[in-house]
Design a protein around this motif. Sequence first.
Motif, PDB file in Angstrom:
ATOM      1  N   ALA A   1       0.830  -1.207   0.000  1.00  0.00           N
ATOM      2  CA  ALA A   1       0.000   0.000   0.000  1.00  0.00           C
ATOM      3  C   ALA A   1       0.864   1.257   0.000  1.00  0.00           C
ATOM      4  N   PHE A   2       1.904   1.278   0.825  1.00  0.00           N
ATOM      5  CA  PHE A   2       2.788   2.439   0.844  1.00  0.00           C
ATOM      6  C   PHE A   2       3.561   2.583  -0.465  1.00  0.00           C
ATOM      7  N   SER A   3       3.924   1.467  -1.082  1.00  0.00           N
ATOM      8  CA  SER A   3       4.610   1.536  -2.380  1.00  0.00           C
ATOM      9  C   SER A   3       3.681   2.092  -3.450  1.00  0.00           C
ATOM     10  N   MET A   4       2.414   1.701  -3.401  1.00  0.00           N
ATOM     11  CA  MET A   4       1.458   2.241  -4.374  1.00  0.00           C
ATOM     12  C   MET A   4       1.271   3.744  -4.181  1.00  0.00           C
ATOM     13  N   VAL A   5       1.192   4.196  -2.932  1.00  0.00           N
ATOM     14  CA  VAL A   5       1.046   5.631  -2.669  1.00  0.00           C
ATOM     15  C   VAL A   5       2.284   6.386  -3.150  1.00  0.00           C
ATOM     16  N   ALA A   6       3.468   5.858  -2.842  1.00  0.00           N
ATOM     17  CA  ALA A   6       4.706   6.502  -3.300  1.00  0.00           C
ATOM     18  C   ALA A   6       4.788   6.493  -4.823  1.00  0.00           C
ATOM     19  N   GLY A   7       4.348   5.406  -5.444  1.00  0.00           N
ATOM     20  CA  GLY A   7       4.344   5.324  -6.900  1.00  0.00           C
ATOM     21  C   GLY A   7       3.414   6.346  -7.525  1.00  0.00           C
ATOM     22  N   LEU A   8       2.215   6.466  -6.980  1.00  0.00           N
ATOM     23  CA  LEU A   8       1.277   7.464  -7.499  1.00  0.00           C
ATOM     24  C   LEU A   8       1.812   8.877  -7.308  1.00  0.00           C
ATOM     25  N   ALA A   9       2.436   9.138  -6.165  1.00  0.00           N
ATOM     26  CA  ALA A   9       3.001  10.469  -5.924  1.00  0.00           C
ATOM     27  C   ALA A   9       4.104  10.781  -6.927  1.00  0.00           C
TER      28      ALA A   9
ATOM     29  N   ILE B   1       4.423   9.459  -9.939  1.00  0.00           N
ATOM     30  CA  ILE B   1       3.843   9.577 -11.282  1.00  0.00           C
ATOM     31  C   ILE B   1       3.164  10.936 -11.462  1.00  0.00           C
ATOM     32  N   LEU B   2       2.423  11.361 -10.450  1.00  0.00           N
ATOM     33  CA  LEU B   2       1.647  12.593 -10.571  1.00  0.00           C
ATOM     34  C   LEU B   2       2.480  13.859 -10.380  1.00  0.00           C
ATOM     35  N   ASP B   3       3.598  13.760  -9.624  1.00  0.00           N
ATOM     36  CA  ASP B   3       4.423  14.932  -9.351  1.00  0.00           C
ATOM     37  C   ASP B   3       5.895  14.586  -9.587  1.00  0.00           C
ATOM     38  N   ASP B   4       6.461  15.102 -10.658  1.00  0.00           N
ATOM     39  CA  ASP B   4       7.855  14.802 -10.998  1.00  0.00           C
ATOM     40  C   ASP B   4       8.841  15.295  -9.945  1.00  0.00           C
TER      41      ASP B   4
ATOM     42  N   ASP C   1      14.162   7.924 -14.444  1.00  0.00           N
ATOM     43  CA  ASP C   1      13.226   9.024 -14.344  1.00  0.00           C
ATOM     44  C   ASP C   1      12.293   8.774 -13.157  1.00  0.00           C
ATOM     45  N   THR C   2      11.841   9.844 -12.494  1.00  0.00           N
ATOM     46  CA  THR C   2      10.964   9.666 -11.336  1.00  0.00           C
ATOM     47  C   THR C   2       9.644   9.008 -11.715  1.00  0.00           C
ATOM     48  N   VAL C   3       9.174   9.239 -12.920  1.00  0.00           N
ATOM     49  CA  VAL C   3       7.936   8.584 -13.368  1.00  0.00           C
ATOM     50  C   VAL C   3       8.170   7.080 -13.533  1.00  0.00           C
ATOM     51  N   ALA C   4       9.340   6.696 -13.994  1.00  0.00           N
ATOM     52  CA  ALA C   4       9.663   5.264 -14.102  1.00  0.00           C
ATOM     53  C   ALA C   4       9.693   4.620 -12.722  1.00  0.00           C
ATOM     54  N   TRP C   5      10.310   5.296 -11.739  1.00  0.00           N
ATOM     55  CA  TRP C   5      10.291   4.776 -10.371  1.00  0.00           C
ATOM     56  C   TRP C   5       8.862   4.662  -9.874  1.00  0.00           C
ATOM     57  N   GLY C   6       8.049   5.638 -10.216  1.00  0.00           N
ATOM     58  CA  GLY C   6       6.644   5.601  -9.794  1.00  0.00           C
ATOM     59  C   GLY C   6       5.916   4.390 -10.338  1.00  0.00           C
ATOM     60  N   TRP C   7       6.107   4.078 -11.606  1.00  0.00           N
ATOM     61  CA  TRP C   7       5.438   2.910 -12.193  1.00  0.00           C
ATOM     62  C   TRP C   7       5.958   1.605 -11.606  1.00  0.00           C
ATOM     63  N   ILE C   8       7.258   1.547 -11.350  1.00  0.00           N
ATOM     64  CA  ILE C   8       7.824   0.341 -10.732  1.00  0.00           C
ATOM     65  C   ILE C   8       7.205   0.126  -9.356  1.00  0.00           C
ATOM     66  N   HIS C   9       7.147   1.189  -8.552  1.00  0.00           N
ATOM     67  CA  HIS C   9       6.566   1.077  -7.212  1.00  0.00           C
ATOM     68  C   HIS C   9       5.076   0.760  -7.264  1.00  0.00           C
ATOM     69  N   LEU C  10       4.372   1.349  -8.202  1.00  0.00           N
ATOM     70  CA  LEU C  10       2.929   1.116  -8.301  1.00  0.00           C
ATOM     71  C   LEU C  10       2.621  -0.338  -8.664  1.00  0.00           C
ATOM     72  N   VAL C  11       3.295  -0.855  -9.671  1.00  0.00           N
ATOM     73  CA  VAL C  11       3.035  -2.232 -10.119  1.00  0.00           C
ATOM     74  C   VAL C  11       3.464  -3.238  -9.053  1.00  0.00           C
ATOM     75  N   LEU C  12       4.675  -3.068  -8.511  1.00  0.00           N
ATOM     76  CA  LEU C  12       5.126  -3.982  -7.457  1.00  0.00           C
ATOM     77  C   LEU C  12       4.244  -3.876  -6.214  1.00  0.00           C
ATOM     78  N   GLY C  13       3.833  -2.677  -5.874  1.00  0.00           N
ATOM     79  CA  GLY C  13       2.970  -2.489  -4.710  1.00  0.00           C
ATOM     80  C   GLY C  13       1.643  -3.197  -4.869  1.00  0.00           C
TER      81      GLY C  13
END
Length: 137
Positions: A32-40, A42-45, A59-71
């Motif tokens: 859940a925390f990884s998904m929140v960090a991933g969304l943050a 993705i939405l805010d570079d 890229d921060t958006v790439a980190w966001g997608w990695i965290h979102l999918v893994l989360g």
Amino acid sequence: MTYGDMDERQDVSSGAVGGIAFAASMLVMIGAFSMVAGLAAILDDDYLVVSRRYAFDLDTVAWGWIHLVLGFAVVAVGIGLFMNKAWAGVVAIVLAGLIALDYFFFIPYQPAWSLVVIALSVWVIWAVTQARAERRT
């Protein structure tokens, strides 16, 4: 209480059941925390401060997608552990390893949280493997 499919019911000690329950709780929390960090991310570079001297540059958006999918995957596996599914044990070990590796590369961005997640992931791997080993004996 048992751990595994209904066809292969075997008794497991209360310590192993408690370890699995805590591991499942930790997986849901980490996911859940990884998904929140991933969304943050993705939405805010500007969410992540990128170090200029870090060899592994994403890229921060790439980190966001990695965290979102893994989360999302980690939350699903945590729920599978709560539901006592046999496949969830093996997948939990693999995903906990992947999330630990992900956060290892993420240490320069968020060092304290990364070390906490790595430690919890190692604990989840230990708890699940202990329950599986106990089930076999």
